[in-house]
Design a protein around this motif. Sequence first.
Motif, PDB file in Angstrom:
ATOM      1  N   ALA A  30       0.828  -1.202   0.000  1.00 36.18           N
ATOM      2  CA  ALA A  30       0.000   0.000   0.000  1.00 36.18           C
ATOM      3  C   ALA A  30       0.862   1.251   0.000  1.00 36.18           C
ATOM      4  O   ALA A  30       0.576   2.225  -0.711  1.00 36.18           O
ATOM      5  N   ASP A  31       1.938   1.240   0.779  1.00 35.49           N
ATOM      6  CA  ASP A  31       2.828   2.402   0.836  1.00 35.49           C
ATOM      7  C   ASP A  31       3.511   2.628  -0.510  1.00 35.49           C
ATOM      8  O   ASP A  31       3.662   3.771  -0.956  1.00 35.49           O
ATOM      9  N   GLU A  32       3.911   1.558  -1.171  1.00 33.18           N
ATOM     10  CA  GLU A  32       4.562   1.689  -2.473  1.00 33.18           C
ATOM     11  C   GLU A  32       3.620   2.273  -3.529  1.00 33.18           C
ATOM     12  O   GLU A  32       4.049   3.037  -4.397  1.00 33.18           O
ATOM     13  N   MET A  33       2.354   1.903  -3.438  1.00 35.82           N
ATOM     14  CA  MET A  33       1.397   2.326  -4.457  1.00 35.82           C
ATOM     15  C   MET A  33       0.683   3.613  -4.095  1.00 35.82           C
ATOM     16  O   MET A  33      -0.183   4.085  -4.833  1.00 35.82           O
ATOM     17  N   THR A  38      -6.162   0.643   4.456  1.00 32.77           N
ATOM     18  CA  THR A  38      -7.588   0.295   4.419  1.00 32.77           C
ATOM     19  C   THR A  38      -8.038   0.002   2.991  1.00 32.77           C
ATOM     20  O   THR A  38      -8.752  -0.981   2.725  1.00 32.77           O
ATOM     21  N   THR A  39      -7.608   0.856   2.052  1.00 32.88           N
ATOM     22  CA  THR A  39      -7.975   0.646   0.651  1.00 32.88           C
ATOM     23  C   THR A  39      -7.358  -0.636   0.110  1.00 32.88           C
ATOM     24  O   THR A  39      -8.007  -1.410  -0.602  1.00 32.88           O
ATOM     25  N   ALA A  40      -6.102  -0.875   0.449  1.00 28.17           N
ATOM     26  CA  ALA A  40      -5.435  -2.086  -0.023  1.00 28.17           C
ATOM     27  C   ALA A  40      -6.138  -3.337   0.496  1.00 28.17           C
ATOM     28  O   ALA A  40      -6.382  -4.292  -0.255  1.00 28.17           O
ATOM     29  N   HIS A  41      -6.473  -3.344   1.788  1.00 27.26           N
ATOM     30  CA  HIS A  41      -7.169  -4.500   2.353  1.00 27.26           C
ATOM     31  C   HIS A  41      -8.547  -4.677   1.712  1.00 27.26           C
ATOM     32  O   HIS A  41      -9.012  -5.811   1.535  1.00 27.26           O
ATOM     33  N   LYS A  42      -9.199  -3.563   1.361  1.00 20.70           N
ATOM     34  CA  LYS A  42     -10.519  -3.667   0.731  1.00 20.70           C
ATOM     35  C   LYS A  42     -10.436  -4.434  -0.580  1.00 20.70           C
ATOM     36  O   LYS A  42     -11.237  -5.347  -0.842  1.00 20.70           O
ATOM     37  N   TRP A  43      -9.445  -4.096  -1.422  1.00 20.36           N
ATOM     38  CA  TRP A  43      -9.335  -4.772  -2.712  1.00 20.36           C
ATOM     39  C   TRP A  43      -8.869  -6.212  -2.556  1.00 20.36           C
ATOM     40  O   TRP A  43      -9.280  -7.089  -3.328  1.00 20.36           O
TER      41      TRP A  43
END
Length: 252
Positions: A30-33, A38-43
């Motif tokens: 998530a930090d790299e992108m 929260t958004t990363a876990h959602k996807w």
Amino acid sequence: MPHPNARLTVHGRRLLIERVRAGRPVAHVADEMGISRTTAHKWVRRWRAEGDAGLYDRSSRPLTTPHRTPADVENRICELRRERKLGPARIGPILEMPASTVHRVLTRHQLNRLRWMDRPTGQVIRRYERGRPGELVHVDIKKLGNIPDGGGHRIMTRQQATGNRQATTDARQGGSPVIGYSFVHTHSHRRPHPARLQRDPDRAYVRPYSSNAERAEALADFLHTYNYHRCHTALGGQPPISRVNNPASQYS
């Protein structure tokens, strides 16, 4: 369609999943992108639950619309439109509703344009394209009155037209002034020739003609325009020739 300011497109979400599946922590990916954990876990959750389909945007339409026009009222609006061909300005007072609300209902049911409807039945005309040649064949026959040489009653007086009919009949076979009829067949062919993809018999009434020969000459030009240049809604705005894989003389 993704939000214009969204960090992730569908491709970016797939890239996120690939990195997580490779064993990397979700927080690091998530930090790299440039997105939140929260958004990363959602996807990631959506992908695990739905697979690749879960990476596409969902509709933002609410699950319920409390203030939507009741179904029975919408049905009544559609009935008035189909049976009496009334517009929003006339349907509104009948049902004691704003014309703008009636228009939205008609648009929702694709009844806001009279030209989209079959006038006798009131049914919406559904344009379509079949998957393969010969899957469905239509045959229409239209009866056209032959035009006497010099023109008929559409472009001159009845007396002059009768004289032309008699002269044309005498020149051909003699007898009473009876010109007769022509029959135009409209059909779809299993292996369509580009110049015969579609015939429109109503073209015969676009303008008055002074003879059958003149009408026949105009038809040839119309067929070319119709098949090669006219946009068809059933074909996504493309002409019929776009659906012919191997037109005649293409590889000559």
